[in-house]
Scaffold this active site. Structure first.
Site, mmCIF file in Angstrom:
data_model
loop_
_atom_site.group_PDB
_atom_site.id
_atom_site.type_symbol
_atom_site.label_atom_id
_atom_site.label_comp_id
_atom_site.label_asym_id
_atom_site.label_seq_id
_atom_site.Cartn_x
_atom_site.Cartn_y
_atom_site.Cartn_z
ATOM 1 N N LEU A 85 0.912 -1.245 0.083
ATOM 2 C CA LEU A 85 -0.040 0.124 0.046
ATOM 3 C C LEU A 85 0.782 1.413 0.095
ATOM 4 O O LEU A 85 1.165 2.035 0.907
ATOM 5 C CB LEU A 85 -0.705 -0.009 1.197
ATOM 6 C CG LEU A 85 -1.746 -1.143 1.393
ATOM 7 C CD1 LEU A 85 -2.701 -1.036 2.688
ATOM 8 C CD2 LEU A 85 -2.654 -1.456 0.153
ATOM 9 N N GLU A 94 1.418 4.385 -2.823
ATOM 10 C CA GLU A 94 1.575 4.945 -4.139
ATOM 11 C C GLU A 94 2.960 5.314 -4.676
ATOM 12 O O GLU A 94 3.120 5.584 -5.779
ATOM 13 C CB GLU A 94 0.559 6.086 -4.060
ATOM 14 C CG GLU A 94 -0.968 5.489 -4.085
ATOM 15 C CD GLU A 94 -1.318 4.972 -2.425
ATOM 16 O OE1 GLU A 94 -2.065 4.207 -2.781
ATOM 17 O OE2 GLU A 94 -0.821 5.697 -1.821
ATOM 18 N N PHE A 101 -7.764 4.673 -6.015
ATOM 19 C CA PHE A 101 -8.545 6.036 -6.019
ATOM 20 C C PHE A 101 -7.566 6.946 -6.427
ATOM 21 O O PHE A 101 -6.463 7.243 -5.804
ATOM 22 C CB PHE A 101 -9.440 6.040 -4.789
ATOM 23 C CG PHE A 101 -10.490 5.080 -4.683
ATOM 24 C CD1 PHE A 101 -11.752 5.145 -5.188
ATOM 25 C CD2 PHE A 101 -10.346 3.939 -3.816
ATOM 26 C CE1 PHE A 101 -12.603 4.197 -4.937
ATOM 27 C CE2 PHE A 101 -11.205 3.032 -3.628
ATOM 28 C CZ PHE A 101 -12.244 3.150 -4.245
ATOM 29 N N PRO A 153 0.269 11.600 -3.136
ATOM 30 C CA PRO A 153 1.670 11.020 -2.329
ATOM 31 C C PRO A 153 2.802 10.809 -3.700
ATOM 32 O O PRO A 153 3.750 11.064 -3.554
ATOM 33 C CB PRO A 153 1.374 9.918 -1.568
ATOM 34 C CG PRO A 153 -0.034 9.848 -1.217
ATOM 35 C CD PRO A 153 -0.624 10.535 -2.558
ATOM 36 N N HIS A 171 -11.738 9.728 -1.942
ATOM 37 C CA HIS A 171 -12.210 8.884 -2.869
ATOM 38 C C HIS A 171 -12.960 9.294 -4.123
ATOM 39 O O HIS A 171 -13.272 8.576 -5.201
ATOM 40 C CB HIS A 171 -13.277 7.727 -2.344
ATOM 41 C CG HIS A 171 -12.538 6.738 -1.383
ATOM 42 N ND1 HIS A 171 -12.057 7.285 -0.323
ATOM 43 C CD2 HIS A 171 -12.368 5.381 -1.541
ATOM 44 C CE1 HIS A 171 -11.432 6.311 0.245
ATOM 45 N NE2 HIS A 171 -11.650 5.131 -0.295
#
Length: 320
Positions: free
Chosen positions: A57, A59, A82, A88, A128
């Site tokens: 997890l 990005e 999303f 990031p 989201h």
């Protein structure tokens, strides 16, 4: 065959992975579960865990890894679960992916695709539902694509995977499964950087893209105006010529987008129209947009998004 937007995306991924062994897919939950919206369903079973991989997890790691793979001959298609989680990795997009060609004077490039569900309309949680296409469209060297139909979703994604430069592929999740349309079984490309004229007209030009095409088309039909409707399809590069040619014919313009009003892509369109078609305008350019707030949660989201009544009111304003 009849297919939805999400089905068209899945079909495009299957087609390109079958024809090019350098195409690899990775991201959070894309392999074992087929992605949160099942866009990558069936890919791991067909192409194996070496080409379809679940990631941590992170990005930053996902986009950074895509840059490295792209520079060394692969065609990575990375999914960010999303679009609100992409921020990031903004540094990777701005300082690495989009600048490699410029920095190396054309010796290297980063032919990668970042796929991500974006936009509101499904009553999701915070972060989201953002629509930040205007911010990403501001990055030189990064192409930004937003399909609005199953046909365009497949053709534009195939074109993005084959493109020699980085492409951010924003998928309006509100229309993932809202309708289906006829889809060719064979592979094909839709041109990146070319808008589509969805409806011809002489009285008004309406410009929109993504999930806003549905309420825009409905509003035009409800009002009965002879409007030309332009689907941008690509935020960057922007099809300036198609918009300006239409404005010169109609003399009136309405821009519809769900992103916040201030600094949204509508502002850029207004500026370009004023630059190149000011003397053709019969009235000021109007905008119907989201508001300058975070996308509200749950039921309040319906008041944030442009809907046919709001768009019809915009039509009435510009016609006056």
């Amino acid at each position: 065959m009849q297919e939805t937007v999400i089905g068209a995306i899945n079909d495009a991924l299957h087609a390109e992975m079958a024809t090019n062994e350098k195409v690899v897919v990775f991201g959070e939950d894309v392999a074992e579960s087929g992605g949160v919206f099942r866009a990558t369903d069936g890919l791991k079973d067909r192409f194996g865990k070496e080409r379809v991989t679940d990631t941590p997890l992170s990005e930053i790691a996902i986009v950074g890894g895509a840059v490295g793979l792209a520079m060394y001959g692969y065609r990575p298609v990375a999914e960010i679960q999303f679009s609100g989680f992409l921020t990031p990795a903004f540094d990777q997009l701005v300082t690495q992916a989009s600048r490699i060609r410029w920095r190396t004077r054309g010796e290297w490039t980063a032919p990668l695709v970042i796929r991500t569900p974006y936009g509101a309309g499904v009553k999701a949680l915070e972060h989201h539902s953002e629509s930040l296409e205007g911010a990403y469209g501001h990055i030189p060297g990064l192409k930004v694509v937003v399909p609005s139909t199953p046909h365009d979703a497949k053709g534009l994604l195939i074109a993005a995977i084959r493109d020699p430069d980085p492409v951010l592929f924003l998928e309006p999740k509100h229309i993932y499964r809202s309708f289906s349309a006829e889809l060719p079984e064979e592979s094909y490309e839709e041109p990146i950087g070319k808008a589509a004229v969805r409806r011809e007209g002489r009285e008004l030009t309406v410009v929109s893209w993504g999930a806003m095409m549905e309420p825009t088309m409905a509003a035009v039909e409800n009002h009965g105006v002879d409007a030309e409707i332009i689907d941008l399809r690509t935020v960057s590069p922007l099809d300036h010529e198609t918009v300006i040619e239409s404005v010169k014919r109609t003399g009136r313009v309405l821009v519809v987008h769900e992103a916040a009003r201030t600094g949204g892509l509508g502002s850029e369109l207004v500026a370009r129209i004023n630059d190149d078609a000011l003397y053709y305008l019969e009235s000021p350019v109007e905008r119907v947009t989201g508001f300058d707030i975070p996308v509200p949660l749950l039921s309040m989201e319906d008041y944030y998004l442009p809907n046919p009544p709001r768009i019809e009111e915009g039509i009435r304003r510009v016609l006056k």
